[in-house]
Design a protein around this motif. Structure first.
Motif, PDB file in Angstrom:
ATOM      1  N   GLU A  77       0.671  41.671  31.726  1.00  0.00           N
ATOM      2  CA  GLU A  77      -0.274  42.659  31.170  1.00  0.00           C
ATOM      3  C   GLU A  77       0.191  44.077  31.455  1.00  0.00           C
ATOM      4  O   GLU A  77       0.147  44.954  30.571  1.00  0.00           O
ATOM      5  CB  GLU A  77      -1.670  42.445  31.758  1.00  0.00           C
ATOM      6  N   GLU A  78       0.682  44.289  32.674  1.00  0.00           N
ATOM      7  CA  GLU A  78       1.171  45.634  33.041  1.00  0.00           C
ATOM      8  C   GLU A  78       2.353  46.049  32.183  1.00  0.00           C
ATOM      9  O   GLU A  78       2.429  47.174  31.699  1.00  0.00           O
ATOM     10  CB  GLU A  78       1.662  45.610  34.490  1.00  0.00           C
ATOM     11  N   VAL A  79       3.295  45.123  32.009  1.00  0.00           N
ATOM     12  CA  VAL A  79       4.504  45.417  31.220  1.00  0.00           C
ATOM     13  C   VAL A  79       4.137  45.718  29.768  1.00  0.00           C
ATOM     14  O   VAL A  79       4.627  46.674  29.171  1.00  0.00           O
ATOM     15  CB  VAL A  79       5.506  44.247  31.281  1.00  0.00           C
ATOM     16  N   LEU A  80       3.235  44.893  29.222  1.00  0.00           N
ATOM     17  CA  LEU A  80       2.844  45.092  27.818  1.00  0.00           C
ATOM     18  C   LEU A  80       2.198  46.457  27.605  1.00  0.00           C
ATOM     19  O   LEU A  80       2.391  47.085  26.562  1.00  0.00           O
ATOM     20  CB  LEU A  80       1.889  43.984  27.370  1.00  0.00           C
ATOM     21  N   LYS A  81       1.447  46.904  28.609  1.00  0.00           N
ATOM     22  CA  LYS A  81       0.773  48.208  28.464  1.00  0.00           C
ATOM     23  C   LYS A  81       1.794  49.341  28.410  1.00  0.00           C
ATOM     24  O   LYS A  81       1.540  50.394  27.849  1.00  0.00           O
ATOM     25  CB  LYS A  81      -0.204  48.431  29.615  1.00  0.00           C
ATOM     26  N   GLN A  82       2.970  49.123  29.030  1.00  0.00           N
ATOM     27  CA  GLN A  82       3.984  50.175  29.087  1.00  0.00           C
ATOM     28  C   GLN A  82       5.007  50.086  27.946  1.00  0.00           C
ATOM     29  O   GLN A  82       5.703  51.049  27.673  1.00  0.00           O
ATOM     30  CB  GLN A  82       4.755  50.101  30.429  1.00  0.00           C
ATOM     31  N   LEU A  83       5.091  48.936  27.297  1.00  0.00           N
ATOM     32  CA  LEU A  83       6.100  48.777  26.244  1.00  0.00           C
ATOM     33  C   LEU A  83       5.666  49.487  24.967  1.00  0.00           C
ATOM     34  O   LEU A  83       4.479  49.532  24.649  1.00  0.00           O
ATOM     35  CB  LEU A  83       6.313  47.301  25.915  1.00  0.00           C
ATOM     36  N   LYS A  84       6.681  49.998  24.227  1.00  0.00           N
ATOM     37  CA  LYS A  84       6.336  50.672  22.980  1.00  0.00           C
ATOM     38  C   LYS A  84       6.898  49.910  21.766  1.00  0.00           C
ATOM     39  O   LYS A  84       6.415  50.081  20.662  1.00  0.00           O
ATOM     40  CB  LYS A  84       6.890  52.104  22.977  1.00  0.00           C
ATOM     41  N   GLY A  85       7.949  49.143  21.949  1.00  0.00           N
ATOM     42  CA  GLY A  85       8.487  48.441  20.786  1.00  0.00           C
ATOM     43  C   GLY A  85       9.600  47.490  21.162  1.00  0.00           C
ATOM     44  O   GLY A  85      10.174  47.568  22.246  1.00  0.00           O
ATOM     45  N   LEU A  86       9.880  46.562  20.229  1.00  0.00           N
ATOM     46  CA  LEU A  86      10.932  45.568  20.459  1.00  0.00           C
ATOM     47  C   LEU A  86      11.666  45.335  19.152  1.00  0.00           C
ATOM     48  O   LEU A  86      11.044  45.209  18.099  1.00  0.00           O
ATOM     49  CB  LEU A  86      10.300  44.261  20.936  1.00  0.00           C
ATOM     50  N   MET A  87      13.013  45.297  19.249  1.00  0.00           N
ATOM     51  CA  MET A  87      13.810  44.964  18.054  1.00  0.00           C
ATOM     52  C   MET A  87      14.871  43.984  18.485  1.00  0.00           C
ATOM     53  O   MET A  87      15.501  44.174  19.515  1.00  0.00           O
ATOM     54  CB  MET A  87      14.553  46.221  17.563  1.00  0.00           C
TER      55      MET A  87
END
Lengths: 188, 187
Positions: A77-87
């Motif tokens: 949950e913490e990581v997802l809150k900080q991520l902005k995008g994935l390619m």
């Protein structure tokens, strides 16, 4: 007046060079979307924002057999809150050729990316670069894998914590992400 | 007076037609729904809510009722499946472009793998998911599913909590049975 004009031009040129580095990867990614030999995954910042609102522990226990421990769910949950995008970009056709092509594209620009890791393991070439802000926050992580069987390019953007990402890597089934599992040891 | 009334009717009709014409999903759906080997279905929100209302009279399971509550949030569903290659790749890509430009939707996910291309577009207003469109192209089939909703993340989390409670109850029951079996005297 001339000095101000020159200074402004220099600032514009420098900022466009910085953005151009991310743009080079984005441009390459967008160019290959039409290419049938590539598989691709794009996850937008908006979707990550939505998913970060989901109760991961409840999702894991409700839909699966509840394999996640409580602290793992909290980290995710913490990581997802900080991520902005994935390619992710992947191909099995002439993988080393495309690996070298991307390396060439990357090397052309005067980058703020630092090489974090370079490994050759069982015929696979693995390189990881990171772009950090002045306060040492990693805002982009780029993984490039080239081998006999496949080429994978993975880009993660956001405020990235290497230790947490390496924990998350074990729980996500996306091509290439398994190479991030040992990142926390690299940082040490 | 008559002129004023006709003007109002004309303006009203123009606005309605303009709005209908402006919705890329409606436009696309109308264009392809009657073509050969195209399957289409439209479920208006009223019908979905009515069916859910009727179903909830017979469903007593808490978790299933949580799922039905979620289904009530759907305002309308449109499905279009083309197995006759009526929808070209170019038309599908034009739809995605129109959804972005005219429909104010953003691309949430795009996955391309082995000739299959899936795009999920969404219109999210703050924490409310107003519209989701899933488009899938493959070699021999095109699918579009468009859902209008009043869904919020808290609704999804409520349903997940209900499923979590059910899963924990079942695990506790299974554990109790296992312990009881162990306590039974050996034959």
């Amino acid at each position: 007046m001339k000095k101000i004009f020159v200074l402004c031009s220099l600032i514009c040129f420098l900022s466009s060079s910085v953005f151009a580095q991310n743009d080079a990867i984005n441009r390459y990614f967008e160019a290959q979307l039409e290419n049938e030999i590539f598989s691709s995954v794009y996850v937008s910042p908006k979707l990550i924002e939505i998913v970060s609102e989901i109760d991961i522990q409840a999702l894991d226990e409700g839909l699966d057999d509840g394999e996640l421990k409580r602290n793992e769910a909290a980290i995710i949950e913490e990581v997802l809150k900080q991520l902005k995008g994935l390619m992710v970009l992947r191909t099995e056709v002439e993988p080393m050729k495309h690996y070298k092509e991307i390396l060439g594209e990357f090397a052309k620009q005067n980058a703020d990316f630092d090489l974090l890791l370079s490994v050759r393991d069982e015929g696979n070439h693995v390189k990881i670069w990171t772009e950090t802000t002045p306060d040492n926050t990693i805002q982009e992580l780029l993984l490039l894998v080239g081998g006999e069987d496949e080429m994978i390019m993975l880009s993660l953007t956001g405020n990235i914590d290497l230790k947490k990402i390496s924990k998350l890597a074990g729980n996500i089934d996306i091509d290439g992400i398994e190479y991030l599992e040992n990142l926390d040891k690299t940082e040490q | 007076m008559k002129k004023l009334l006709y003007s109002f009717i004309l303006i009203f009709c123009s606005i309605t037609i303009a709005q209908a014409g402006g919705d890329p999903i409606k436009k696309f759906y109308r264009k392809y729904k009657k073509k050969d080997q195209v399957f289409n279905i439209t479920l208006p929100g009223v019908l979905t809510r009515t069916c859910v209302g009727i179903a909830s009279l017979f469903v007593h399971d808490k978790e299933a009722r949580a799922g039905l509550k979620l289904a009530r949030k759907a305002k309308g569903i449109r499905v279009l499946v083309d197995e006759g290659q009526q929808v070209s790749k170019a038309a599908g890509k034009a739809l995605i472009r129109d959804l972005r430009q005219k429909g104010n939707m953003e691309q949430l996910v795009a996955i391309k793998d082995d000739g299959n291309y899936t795009v999920i577009m969404g219109k999210i207003n703050g924490k409310k998911i107003k519209k989701i469109v899933v488009i899938n192209f493959s070699e021999d089939q095109f699918t579009m599913v468009a859902i209008k909703s009043r869904l919020k993340m808290k609704h999804i989390n409520k349903m997940l909590k209900a499923l979590q409670r059910k899963s924990r109850k079942e695990k506790a029951k299974h554990k109790k049975k296992t312990v009881e079996k162990k306590k039974e005297p050996m034959a």
